[in-house]
Each structure stands twice: as C-alpha cells, then as structure tokens.
Scaffold this motif. Structure first.
Motif, mmCIF file in Angstrom:
data_model
loop_
_atom_site.group_PDB
_atom_site.id
_atom_site.type_symbol
_atom_site.label_atom_id
_atom_site.label_comp_id
_atom_site.label_asym_id
_atom_site.label_seq_id
_atom_site.Cartn_x
_atom_site.Cartn_y
_atom_site.Cartn_z
ATOM 1 N N GLU A 148 0.814 -1.221 0.000
ATOM 2 C CA GLU A 148 0.000 0.000 0.000
ATOM 3 C C GLU A 148 0.845 1.267 0.000
ATOM 4 O OE1 GLU A 148 -2.726 -0.134 3.211
ATOM 5 O OE2 GLU A 148 -3.831 -1.865 2.453
ATOM 6 N N GLN A 149 2.081 1.184 0.491
ATOM 7 C CA GLN A 149 2.962 2.354 0.546
ATOM 8 C C GLN A 149 4.104 2.256 -0.462
ATOM 9 O OE1 GLN A 149 2.367 5.090 2.349
ATOM 10 N NE2 GLN A 149 0.482 4.159 3.100
ATOM 11 N N LEU A 150 3.922 1.485 -1.527
ATOM 12 C CA LEU A 150 4.971 1.344 -2.535
ATOM 13 C C LEU A 150 5.270 2.688 -3.189
ATOM 14 C CD1 LEU A 150 6.807 -0.617 -4.134
ATOM 15 C CD2 LEU A 150 4.958 -0.812 -5.801
ATOM 16 N N LYS A 151 6.538 3.075 -3.157
ATOM 17 C CA LYS A 151 6.930 4.382 -3.673
ATOM 18 C C LYS A 151 7.983 4.304 -4.769
ATOM 19 C CE LYS A 151 6.051 6.525 0.830
ATOM 20 N NZ LYS A 151 4.807 7.199 0.410
ATOM 21 N N VAL A 152 8.720 3.187 -4.856
ATOM 22 C CA VAL A 152 9.824 3.076 -5.802
ATOM 23 C C VAL A 152 9.885 1.670 -6.389
ATOM 24 C CG1 VAL A 152 12.341 3.108 -6.069
ATOM 25 C CG2 VAL A 152 11.239 4.838 -4.670
ATOM 26 N N VAL A 153 10.138 1.603 -7.704
ATOM 27 C CA VAL A 153 10.388 0.332 -8.381
ATOM 28 C C VAL A 153 11.732 0.444 -9.092
ATOM 29 C CG1 VAL A 153 9.617 -1.268 -10.176
ATOM 30 C CG2 VAL A 153 7.941 -0.127 -8.715
ATOM 31 N N VAL A 154 12.609 -0.538 -8.875
ATOM 32 C CA VAL A 154 13.928 -0.550 -9.509
ATOM 33 C C VAL A 154 14.064 -1.845 -10.312
ATOM 34 C CG1 VAL A 154 16.423 -0.436 -9.180
ATOM 35 C CG2 VAL A 154 14.903 0.790 -7.605
ATOM 36 N N ILE A 155 14.346 -1.718 -11.605
ATOM 37 C CA ILE A 155 14.501 -2.871 -12.488
ATOM 38 C C ILE A 155 15.969 -3.001 -12.871
ATOM 39 C CG2 ILE A 155 13.687 -4.040 -14.556
ATOM 40 C CD1 ILE A 155 11.453 -3.326 -12.627
ATOM 41 N N ARG A 156 16.582 -4.149 -12.563
ATOM 42 C CA ARG A 156 17.974 -4.362 -12.954
ATOM 43 C C ARG A 156 18.031 -4.756 -14.427
ATOM 44 N NH1 ARG A 156 22.187 -8.403 -12.108
ATOM 45 N NH2 ARG A 156 24.164 -7.306 -11.802
ATOM 46 N N THR A 214 18.779 -0.027 -13.322
ATOM 47 C CA THR A 214 20.138 -0.010 -12.779
ATOM 48 C C THR A 214 20.952 -1.164 -13.363
ATOM 49 O OG1 THR A 214 21.471 0.076 -10.754
ATOM 50 C CG2 THR A 214 19.620 -1.443 -10.766
ATOM 51 N N ARG A 215 22.260 -0.940 -13.457
ATOM 52 C CA ARG A 215 23.185 -2.016 -13.830
ATOM 53 C C ARG A 215 23.861 -2.588 -12.588
ATOM 54 N NH1 ARG A 215 24.014 1.720 -18.151
ATOM 55 N NH2 ARG A 215 23.538 0.780 -20.179
ATOM 56 N N GLY A 216 23.733 -1.889 -11.481
ATOM 57 C CA GLY A 216 24.347 -2.346 -10.238
ATOM 58 C C GLY A 216 23.455 -3.315 -9.490
ATOM 59 N N GLN A 217 23.834 -3.580 -8.257
ATOM 60 C CA GLN A 217 23.066 -4.475 -7.415
ATOM 61 C C GLN A 217 21.935 -3.695 -6.718
ATOM 62 O OE1 GLN A 217 23.499 -7.812 -7.316
ATOM 63 N NE2 GLN A 217 25.103 -7.500 -8.865
ATOM 64 N N ILE A 218 20.747 -4.249 -6.756
ATOM 65 C CA ILE A 218 19.598 -3.571 -6.176
ATOM 66 C C ILE A 218 19.766 -3.383 -4.671
ATOM 67 C CG2 ILE A 218 17.125 -3.790 -5.704
ATOM 68 C CD1 ILE A 218 16.872 -5.116 -8.464
ATOM 69 N N GLU A 219 20.365 -4.367 -4.001
ATOM 70 C CA GLU A 219 20.565 -4.244 -2.560
ATOM 71 C C GLU A 219 21.453 -3.042 -2.228
ATOM 72 O OE1 GLU A 219 21.451 -8.641 -3.257
ATOM 73 O OE2 GLU A 219 20.836 -7.002 -4.571
ATOM 74 N N ASP A 220 22.432 -2.741 -3.091
ATOM 75 C CA ASP A 220 23.293 -1.576 -2.868
ATOM 76 C C ASP A 220 22.499 -0.284 -2.971
ATOM 77 O OD1 ASP A 220 25.413 -3.303 -2.559
ATOM 78 O OD2 ASP A 220 26.203 -3.017 -4.585
ATOM 79 N N VAL A 221 21.578 -0.248 -3.908
ATOM 80 C CA VAL A 221 20.729 0.937 -4.070
ATOM 81 C C VAL A 221 19.852 1.131 -2.836
ATOM 82 C CG1 VAL A 221 18.839 1.957 -5.404
ATOM 83 C CG2 VAL A 221 20.707 0.772 -6.584
ATOM 84 N N PHE A 222 19.253 0.045 -2.351
ATOM 85 C CA PHE A 222 18.358 0.133 -1.199
ATOM 86 C C PHE A 222 19.106 0.403 0.105
ATOM 87 C CE2 PHE A 222 14.759 -2.611 -3.199
ATOM 88 C CZ PHE A 222 14.311 -1.490 -3.878
ATOM 89 N N ALA A 223 20.407 0.147 0.123
ATOM 90 C CA ALA A 223 21.187 0.337 1.355
ATOM 91 C C ALA A 223 22.110 1.545 1.277
ATOM 92 C CB ALA A 223 22.007 -0.925 1.646
ATOM 93 N N SER A 224 21.886 2.438 0.331
ATOM 94 C CA SER A 224 22.759 3.595 0.158
ATOM 95 C C SER A 224 22.617 4.579 1.318
ATOM 96 C CB SER A 224 22.440 4.303 -1.166
ATOM 97 O OG SER A 224 21.093 4.731 -1.190
ATOM 98 N N ASN A 225 23.554 5.535 1.381
ATOM 99 C CA ASN A 225 23.596 6.489 2.492
ATOM 100 C C ASN A 225 22.790 7.747 2.199
ATOM 101 O OD1 ASN A 225 26.998 5.514 2.550
ATOM 102 N ND2 ASN A 225 25.491 4.897 4.074
ATOM 103 N N THR A 226 22.524 8.494 3.266
ATOM 104 C CA THR A 226 21.904 9.821 3.148
ATOM 105 C C THR A 226 22.664 10.782 4.050
ATOM 106 O OG1 THR A 226 20.345 9.300 4.925
ATOM 107 C CG2 THR A 226 19.596 8.904 2.663
ATOM 108 N N PHE A 227 22.499 12.074 3.792
ATOM 109 C CA PHE A 227 23.138 13.085 4.636
ATOM 110 C C PHE A 227 22.389 13.244 5.961
ATOM 111 C CE2 PHE A 227 24.631 14.875 0.448
ATOM 112 C CZ PHE A 227 25.963 14.611 0.676
ATOM 113 N N PHE A 228 23.143 13.612 7.001
ATOM 114 C CA PHE A 228 22.595 14.009 8.297
ATOM 115 C C PHE A 228 21.768 12.908 8.950
ATOM 116 C CE2 PHE A 228 22.336 17.797 5.381
ATOM 117 C CZ PHE A 228 23.596 18.266 5.695
ATOM 118 N N GLU A 229 22.078 11.639 8.630
ATOM 119 C CA GLU A 229 21.384 10.496 9.228
ATOM 120 C C GLU A 229 19.880 10.528 8.956
ATOM 121 O OE1 GLU A 229 23.105 8.223 10.198
ATOM 122 O OE2 GLU A 229 24.963 8.956 11.068
#
Length: 218
Positions: free
Chosen positions: A92-100, A129-144
């Motif tokens: 119900e809260q799906l906001k992003v779809v990433v296709i490798r 993406t050409r990279g790994q989806i898990e890397d995209v989902f685990a990426s960093n953000t500023f200021f925590e």
C-alpha cells in the motif's frame, strides 16, 4: 420493536476487518532482477514509527530492512519472501520500483505482475540499474536522515539542481512503453562511492548517470 433493533444490529459491519498497523510491514521499494531463469525480487521496508519520532535533536538513522527471494514469476518471488517475513507484507505504501538490466527483457511480465497487485500505486517512481539492487536500497543519506529523503524516493529535488534526466513515474513509463510512437525512457541509477565522505568514511550515494531507452517494447 426492540427485537427488530437487536436483529438489525447484527447486520452492521462495524470494524470487523480493521487491522493493527503493528502487524503489517509496509513495502516502500521493490527491486526486480532476473538470473538463472528466475525472477529475483528485493523488498525494502522502513520503520515508519522511528521516522515519525522527530522530537530528538540528534535522531539516529531510521532502520531499513531488505528481503530477497526468487521465483518463476514476480508474484511467486514475493510469496516466497513472505513465507519468512513473520509479519504481513503490504504494498500500500509502494513508492519506488527498480529494475535491474538483466530483467528488462522481461519488462512486460514485470509490469503485468505489479499491475495485478490491487493496492500498488502507479504513482511510484521507477528506475533502472546495472548495479546491485541491494546496494541501491542500502545507500547512504546526509545528516542520518531517512532514505525517504534520498534521491531514490524524492528525485524531483535533484532534478531542480540538474535537469538532464527527468524522473519518471510508473504511470508515465507504462504509457510511453505501450505507445508505439513514443520512446520510453527509464532513468539509470548507480551508486557513487568516491565523491562524499562522512569524516573519513566513504559514503555510497545515489546518482542518475543516464537512461535506458525502450522503443516498440525492445
């Protein structure tokens, strides 16, 4: 008359189908890959309770969970993942779809599967993406901050700074993808591992580095 009132009250629906939000896990991101003849689905979950707590002057990073499972179809992969979830998964809260990239030749099946999920939203952002989806989902953000403030979930902020690649919703992509006179453009997402540091630690930041183009569904 009293008997009639009592009998009619039995027919009232009330809140018999209400759910406790604590018993549900909201999927905010879904990634789809294809390898060895099977669909590989990754789901990203957020702790919305932690995100809502903003009273602290120095909040810690919001928890993120990533699940991964495979199946002969996208639906089967999600079902296989739910078997070990120990909590009800909801889109119900799906906001992003990433296709490798390896899964893109199965785009018809992927879009059909997502369309069959009644509660999924075509307003979700979609990326390739050409990279790994898990890397995209685990990426960093500023200021925590929560990843809900990242480019993945809020690409329009980055688009205001650099308008080279316009973010695309599923609705727009599907419309162009099914129209022979249009070329459907899918923003390509990668992870930059060299531009930013948190003190001495390198950060993994999302970046759009191009587009995947689809013409005549090819």
């Amino acid at each position: 008359m009293l008997l009639a009132v009592l009998l009619s009250s039995v027919l009232l629906g009330g809140c018999w189908d209400s759910k406790d939000l604590g018993d549900e896990a909201f999927v905010t991101g879904i990634g789809v890959d294809y390898e060895k003849g099977a669909f590989v689905v990754s789901l990203q979950l957020f702790d919305f309770g932690a995100i809502a707590k903003t009273e602290s002057a120095t909040p810690g990073p919001a928890n993120v969970w990533i699940g991964k499972a495979s199946g002969k179809s996208v639906t089967e992969a999600i079902l296989n993942l739910s078997l070990s979830a120990q909590i009800e998964l909801t889109l119900e809260q799906l906001k992003v779809v990433v296709i490798r990239e390896p899964a893109m030749f199965k785009m018809d099946e992927i879009l059909d599967a997502l369309n069959r999920v009644r509660v999924s939203r075509y307003t979700a952002w979609i990326f390739g993406t050409r990279g790994q989806i898990e890397d995209v989902f685990a990426s960093n953000t500023f200021f925590e901050r929560s990843q809900l403030a990242s480019m993945l979930y809020n690409p329009e902020v980055q688009y205001k700074q650099n308008s080279t690649f316009k973010p695309v919703t599923m609705q727009k992509f599907v419309s162009d993808y099914n129209e022979r006179a249009e070329t459907a453009l899918l923003p390509s997402l990668t992870i930059d591992r060299k531009s930013w540091r948190q003190r001495k630690k390198l950060m993994e930041m999302e970046e759009v580095d191009g587009v995947f183009a689809f013409k005549y569904k090819d």
